[in-house]
Design a protein around this motif. Structure first.
Motif, PDB file in Angstrom:
ATOM      1  N   ILE A   6       0.846  -1.200   0.000  1.00 43.02           N
ATOM      2  CA  ILE A   6       0.000   0.000   0.000  1.00 43.02           C
ATOM      3  C   ILE A   6       0.879   1.247   0.000  1.00 43.02           C
ATOM      4  CG2 ILE A   6      -1.713   1.336   1.281  1.00 43.02           C
ATOM      5  CD1 ILE A   6      -2.831  -1.349   2.323  1.00 43.02           C
ATOM      6  N   LEU A   7       1.908   1.259   0.836  1.00 45.58           N
ATOM      7  CA  LEU A   7       2.819   2.397   0.902  1.00 45.58           C
ATOM      8  C   LEU A   7       3.487   2.652  -0.452  1.00 45.58           C
ATOM      9  CD1 LEU A   7       4.287   4.612   2.509  1.00 45.58           C
ATOM     10  CD2 LEU A   7       6.012   2.883   3.091  1.00 45.58           C
ATOM     11  N   MET A  65      -1.899  -4.290  -7.043  1.00 38.64           N
ATOM     12  CA  MET A  65      -2.330  -5.683  -7.259  1.00 38.64           C
ATOM     13  C   MET A  65      -1.810  -6.584  -6.144  1.00 38.64           C
ATOM     14  SD  MET A  65      -2.256  -6.434 -11.340  1.00 38.64           S
ATOM     15  CE  MET A  65      -0.837  -5.489 -11.841  1.00 38.64           C
ATOM     16  N   ALA A  66      -0.565  -6.361  -5.732  1.00 39.92           N
ATOM     17  CA  ALA A  66      -0.012  -7.148  -4.624  1.00 39.92           C
ATOM     18  C   ALA A  66      -0.785  -6.865  -3.340  1.00 39.92           C
ATOM     19  CB  ALA A  66       1.474  -6.835  -4.446  1.00 39.92           C
ATOM     20  N   ALA A  67      -1.108  -5.602  -3.101  1.00 37.27           N
ATOM     21  CA  ALA A  67      -1.872  -5.241  -1.896  1.00 37.27           C
ATOM     22  C   ALA A  67      -3.241  -5.917  -1.904  1.00 37.27           C
ATOM     23  CB  ALA A  67      -2.022  -3.723  -1.797  1.00 37.27           C
ATOM     24  N   MET A  68      -3.830  -6.020  -3.080  1.00 37.66           N
ATOM     25  CA  MET A  68      -5.167  -6.618  -3.179  1.00 37.66           C
ATOM     26  C   MET A  68      -5.171  -8.118  -2.873  1.00 37.66           C
ATOM     27  SD  MET A  68      -7.422  -4.294  -3.721  1.00 37.66           S
ATOM     28  CE  MET A  68      -6.462  -3.623  -2.356  1.00 37.66           C
ATOM     29  N   THR A  69      -3.991  -8.739  -2.944  1.00 39.52           N
ATOM     30  CA  THR A  69      -3.910 -10.157  -2.556  1.00 39.52           C
ATOM     31  C   THR A  69      -3.830 -10.320  -1.043  1.00 39.52           C
ATOM     32  OG1 THR A  69      -1.485 -10.327  -2.627  1.00 39.52           O
ATOM     33  CG2 THR A  69      -2.689 -10.707  -4.708  1.00 39.52           C
ATOM     34  N   LYS A  70      -3.547  -9.208  -0.340  1.00 41.15           N
ATOM     35  CA  LYS A  70      -3.330  -9.269   1.108  1.00 41.15           C
ATOM     36  C   LYS A  70      -4.448  -8.659   1.932  1.00 41.15           C
ATOM     37  CE  LYS A  70       0.756 -10.960   0.371  1.00 41.15           C
ATOM     38  NZ  LYS A  70       1.016 -12.369   0.592  1.00 41.15           N
ATOM     39  N   PHE A  71      -5.194  -7.706   1.347  1.00 40.52           N
ATOM     40  CA  PHE A  71      -6.191  -6.947   2.111  1.00 40.52           C
ATOM     41  C   PHE A  71      -7.514  -6.864   1.369  1.00 40.52           C
ATOM     42  CE2 PHE A  71      -2.026  -4.963   3.016  1.00 40.52           C
ATOM     43  CZ  PHE A  71      -1.964  -5.167   4.387  1.00 40.52           C
ATOM     44  N   PRO A  72      -8.609  -6.731   2.116  1.00 41.53           N
ATOM     45  CA  PRO A  72      -9.874  -6.403   1.458  1.00 41.53           C
ATOM     46  C   PRO A  72      -9.785  -4.983   0.881  1.00 41.53           C
ATOM     47  CG  PRO A  72     -10.247  -7.093   3.746  1.00 41.53           C
ATOM     48  CD  PRO A  72      -8.769  -6.939   3.560  1.00 41.53           C
ATOM     49  N   LEU A  73     -10.448  -4.768  -0.224  1.00 43.35           N
ATOM     50  CA  LEU A  73     -10.448  -3.459  -0.863  1.00 43.35           C
ATOM     51  C   LEU A  73     -10.978  -2.382   0.082  1.00 43.35           C
ATOM     52  CD1 LEU A  73     -10.026  -1.723  -3.387  1.00 43.35           C
ATOM     53  CD2 LEU A  73     -12.337  -2.385  -4.114  1.00 43.35           C
ATOM     54  N   SER A  74     -12.007  -2.724   0.851  1.00 45.12           N
ATOM     55  CA  SER A  74     -12.608  -1.742   1.763  1.00 45.12           C
ATOM     56  C   SER A  74     -11.646  -1.327   2.878  1.00 45.12           C
ATOM     57  CB  SER A  74     -13.906  -2.293   2.369  1.00 45.12           C
ATOM     58  OG  SER A  74     -13.636  -3.456   3.116  1.00 45.12           O
ATOM     59  N   TYR A  75     -10.646  -2.144   3.160  1.00 45.35           N
ATOM     60  CA  TYR A  75      -9.628  -1.786   4.146  1.00 45.35           C
ATOM     61  C   TYR A  75      -8.499  -0.976   3.484  1.00 45.35           C
ATOM     62  CZ  TYR A  75      -5.656  -2.173   7.312  1.00 45.35           C
ATOM     63  OH  TYR A  75      -4.578  -1.873   8.111  1.00 45.35           O
ATOM     64  N   ALA A  76      -8.022  -1.451   2.335  1.00 50.67           N
ATOM     65  CA  ALA A  76      -6.834  -0.863   1.710  1.00 50.67           C
ATOM     66  C   ALA A  76      -7.111   0.474   1.031  1.00 50.67           C
ATOM     67  CB  ALA A  76      -6.254  -1.840   0.689  1.00 50.67           C
ATOM     68  N   TYR A  77      -8.251   0.610   0.392  1.00 55.66           N
ATOM     69  CA  TYR A  77      -8.486   1.797  -0.429  1.00 55.66           C
ATOM     70  C   TYR A  77      -8.468   3.112   0.345  1.00 55.66           C
ATOM     71  CZ  TYR A  77      -9.865   4.546  -4.392  1.00 55.66           C
ATOM     72  OH  TYR A  77      -9.882   5.475  -5.394  1.00 55.66           O
ATOM     73  N   PRO A  78      -9.004   3.187   1.545  1.00 52.12           N
ATOM     74  CA  PRO A  78      -8.921   4.467   2.270  1.00 52.12           C
ATOM     75  C   PRO A  78      -7.488   4.978   2.453  1.00 52.12           C
ATOM     76  CG  PRO A  78     -10.557   3.079   3.288  1.00 52.12           C
ATOM     77  CD  PRO A  78      -9.848   2.226   2.260  1.00 52.12           C
ATOM     78  N   PHE A  79      -6.521   4.086   2.500  1.00 53.96           N
ATOM     79  CA  PHE A  79      -5.132   4.514   2.642  1.00 53.96           C
ATOM     80  C   PHE A  79      -4.662   5.314   1.431  1.00 53.96           C
ATOM     81  CE2 PHE A  79      -5.161   1.061   5.742  1.00 53.96           C
ATOM     82  CZ  PHE A  79      -4.487   1.642   6.795  1.00 53.96           C
ATOM     83  N   ILE A 114      -9.200   7.700   7.722  1.00 52.41           N
ATOM     84  CA  ILE A 114      -8.321   6.539   7.532  1.00 52.41           C
ATOM     85  C   ILE A 114      -8.152   5.791   8.850  1.00 52.41           C
ATOM     86  CG2 ILE A 114      -5.967   5.805   6.993  1.00 52.41           C
ATOM     87  CD1 ILE A 114      -5.900   8.217   5.020  1.00 52.41           C
ATOM     88  N   VAL A 115      -7.925   6.525   9.915  1.00 47.95           N
ATOM     89  CA  VAL A 115      -7.750   5.900  11.234  1.00 47.95           C
ATOM     90  C   VAL A 115      -9.012   5.117  11.617  1.00 47.95           C
ATOM     91  CG1 VAL A 115      -7.469   6.359  13.700  1.00 47.95           C
ATOM     92  CG2 VAL A 115      -6.006   7.536  12.037  1.00 47.95           C
ATOM     93  N   ILE A 116     -10.161   5.749  11.473  1.00 42.17           N
ATOM     94  CA  ILE A 116     -11.423   5.093  11.836  1.00 42.17           C
ATOM     95  C   ILE A 116     -11.690   3.903  10.916  1.00 42.17           C
ATOM     96  CG2 ILE A 116     -13.942   5.377  11.912  1.00 42.17           C
ATOM     97  CD1 ILE A 116     -13.375   8.319  12.803  1.00 42.17           C
ATOM     98  N   GLY A 117     -11.480   4.108   9.610  1.00 48.14           N
ATOM     99  CA  GLY A 117     -11.743   3.024   8.661  1.00 48.14           C
ATOM    100  C   GLY A 117     -10.827   1.836   8.824  1.00 48.14           C
ATOM    101  N   SER A 118      -9.589   2.069   9.234  1.00 48.77           N
ATOM    102  CA  SER A 118      -8.659   0.953   9.391  1.00 48.77           C
ATOM    103  C   SER A 118      -8.943   0.144  10.651  1.00 48.77           C
ATOM    104  CB  SER A 118      -7.221   1.473   9.417  1.00 48.77           C
ATOM    105  OG  SER A 118      -6.974   2.225  10.591  1.00 48.77           O
ATOM    106  N   LYS A 119      -9.728   0.706  11.573  1.00 53.01           N
ATOM    107  CA  LYS A 119     -10.073  -0.023  12.789  1.00 53.01           C
ATOM    108  C   LYS A 119     -11.259  -0.965  12.573  1.00 53.01           C
ATOM    109  CE  LYS A 119      -7.108   2.265  15.276  1.00 53.01           C
ATOM    110  NZ  LYS A 119      -5.831   1.686  15.557  1.00 53.01           N
ATOM    111  N   GLY A 120     -12.080  -0.651  11.573  1.00 48.25           N
ATOM    112  CA  GLY A 120     -13.324  -1.397  11.368  1.00 48.25           C
ATOM    113  C   GLY A 120     -13.191  -2.552  10.561  1.00 48.25           C
TER     114      GLY A 120
END
Length: 120
Positions: A6-7, A65-79, A114-120
């Motif tokens: 993601i970074l 694409m690599a990030a999408m193999t590791k995280f749900p889109l709803s978690y990764a995209y807010p970053f 981002i902080v709130i979304g990454s907690k959920g």
């Protein structure tokens, strides 16, 4: 380690935006004449710095694409909103663009989201 994907996506994206702004600014105003417009665009497309921004866009896509193999889109995209934060600060630093109170409040809300979304 998975967050590195993601970074990298964010950093490659921000690099591309800053480089394109820099090179377009150096190129001057967009011409009015049709032929001059085409020449202007071709000159920019052949510019090594602009080409590097396209390479970074491709690398950002690969990282995503690599990030999408590791995280749900709803978690990764807010970053991805962190790109807005970095671009604003780098634009102020490199291009002397103003950092206004409304922009600062907006960025604070993005970071809070981002902080709130990454907690959920």
């Amino acid at each position: 380690m998975n967050h590195l994907y993601i970074l990298l996506t964010i950093l490659f994206t921000v690099y591309g935006q800053i480089i394109i702004k820099w090179q377009v600014q150096l190129a001057g105003a967009f011409p009015q004449n049709g032929t001059e417009k085409v020449n202007f665009i071709i000159k920019l497309l052949l510019n090594p710095w602009v080409m590097s921004s396209f390479v970074c866009a491709f690398l950002a896509a690969l990282s995503w694409m690599a990030a999408m193999t590791k995280f749900p889109l709803s978690y990764a995209y807010p970053f991805m909103s962190l790109a807005f934060v970095l671009v604003m600060f780098l634009s102020a630093l490199f291009f002397k663009e103003p950092v206004t109170i409304p922009k600062t409040i907006g960025l604070a809300l993005i970071i809070l989201g981002i902080v709130i979304g990454s907690k959920g």
